[in-house]
Design a protein around this motif. Structure first.
Motif, short mmCIF file in Angstrom:
data_model
loop_
_atom_site.label_atom_id
_atom_site.label_comp_id
_atom_site.label_asym_id
_atom_site.label_seq_id
_atom_site.Cartn_x
_atom_site.Cartn_y
_atom_site.Cartn_z
N ASP A 17 -34.55 -8.78 100.32
CA ASP A 17 -35.10 -9.53 99.16
C ASP A 17 -35.83 -10.68 99.65
N VAL A 18 -36.74 -11.02 98.88
CA VAL A 18 -37.48 -12.34 99.03
C VAL A 18 -37.31 -13.34 98.18
N THR A 19 -37.10 -14.65 98.33
CA THR A 19 -37.41 -15.60 97.33
C THR A 19 -38.33 -16.74 97.55
N ARG A 20 -38.88 -17.29 96.66
CA ARG A 20 -39.88 -18.40 96.70
C ARG A 20 -39.29 -19.67 96.64
N PHE A 21 -39.52 -20.57 97.75
CA PHE A 21 -38.80 -21.74 97.91
C PHE A 21 -40.05 -22.82 98.03
N THR A 45 -51.90 -14.40 103.84
CA THR A 45 -53.07 -14.93 104.68
C THR A 45 -54.41 -14.23 104.34
N HIS A 46 -54.30 -13.39 103.50
CA HIS A 46 -55.50 -12.60 103.23
C HIS A 46 -56.18 -13.26 101.98
N GLU A 47 -55.55 -13.51 100.72
CA GLU A 47 -56.19 -14.21 99.75
C GLU A 47 -54.87 -14.91 98.92
N ARG A 48 -54.01 -15.53 99.53
CA ARG A 48 -53.08 -16.66 99.28
C ARG A 48 -52.31 -16.20 97.79
N VAL A 49 -51.98 -14.94 98.03
CA VAL A 49 -50.97 -14.39 96.83
C VAL A 49 -49.53 -14.77 97.44
N HIS A 50 -48.70 -14.96 96.42
CA HIS A 50 -47.33 -15.26 96.35
C HIS A 50 -46.61 -14.14 96.99
N LEU A 51 -46.14 -14.38 98.08
CA LEU A 51 -45.35 -13.41 98.81
C LEU A 51 -43.89 -12.96 98.26
N CYS A 52 -43.49 -13.71 97.34
CA CYS A 52 -42.23 -13.70 96.70
C CYS A 52 -42.05 -12.34 95.76
N ASP A 53 -43.37 -12.11 95.19
CA ASP A 53 -43.49 -10.84 94.36
C ASP A 53 -43.66 -9.57 95.19
N GLY A 54 -43.86 -9.65 96.52
CA GLY A 54 -44.02 -8.30 97.41
C GLY A 54 -42.63 -7.57 97.69
N LEU A 55 -42.81 -6.83 98.29
CA LEU A 55 -41.60 -5.74 98.55
C LEU A 55 -41.44 -5.74 100.28
N ILE A 61 -42.65 -7.63 104.96
CA ILE A 61 -43.17 -7.94 103.62
C ILE A 61 -44.68 -7.31 103.19
N GLU A 62 -44.56 -6.76 102.14
CA GLU A 62 -45.92 -6.22 101.67
C GLU A 62 -46.46 -7.01 100.67
N CYS A 63 -47.54 -7.54 100.51
CA CYS A 63 -48.24 -8.32 99.81
C CYS A 63 -48.42 -7.48 98.41
N PRO A 64 -48.15 -8.06 97.33
CA PRO A 64 -48.26 -7.23 96.06
C PRO A 64 -49.84 -7.06 95.63
N LYS A 65 -50.68 -7.75 96.23
CA LYS A 65 -52.08 -7.71 95.77
C LYS A 65 -52.80 -6.63 96.35
N HIS A 66 -52.80 -6.73 97.78
CA HIS A 66 -53.88 -5.75 98.52
C HIS A 66 -52.90 -4.93 99.47
#
Length: 102
Positions: A17-21, A45-55, A61-66
């Motif tokens: 799991d991942v959490t934002r800090f 680093t691709h589009e500055r999306v928060h990784l805390c919502d990723g898998l 970690i997989e970015c939730p956007k792309h």
């Protein structure tokens, strides 16, 4: 000299799991994989999306956007669209608390 900063209790974060800090004007992503913990910059680093919502799976970690993917152990980008590595930060568990060194 860098300081160790408390993030959360180890038990507050599930395995894989991942959490934002947020600290000092910066966003981090903090991960748990078994009894190991890792920390990276908190935005893809691709589009500055928060990784805390990723898998998180198998230290990735997989970015939730792309769907950009990164190895959380060393920040390495694992393929397009993510081509720039994440910055990583030392992380540890001390007294049952996850800490990162900033």
């Amino acid at each position: 000299m860098s300081d160790w900063i408390d993030v959360c209790a180890l038990d507050d974060l599930d395995d894989e799991d991942v959490t934002r800090f947020d600290h000092g004007g910066r966003t981090y992503a903090v991960y748990r994989c078994g009894d190991r913990v890792h920390a990276t910059d908190g935005h893809c680093t691709h589009e500055r999306v928060h990784l805390c919502d990723g898998l998180v799976m198998d230290h990735v970690i997989e970015c939730p956007k792309h769907n950009g993917r990164f190895d959380i152990r060393d920040g390495r980008a694992l393929g397009a669209p993510a081509c720039v590595d994440l910055k990583t930060w030392p992380a540890r568990v001390a007294g049952g608390v996850i800490q990162i060194q900033v």
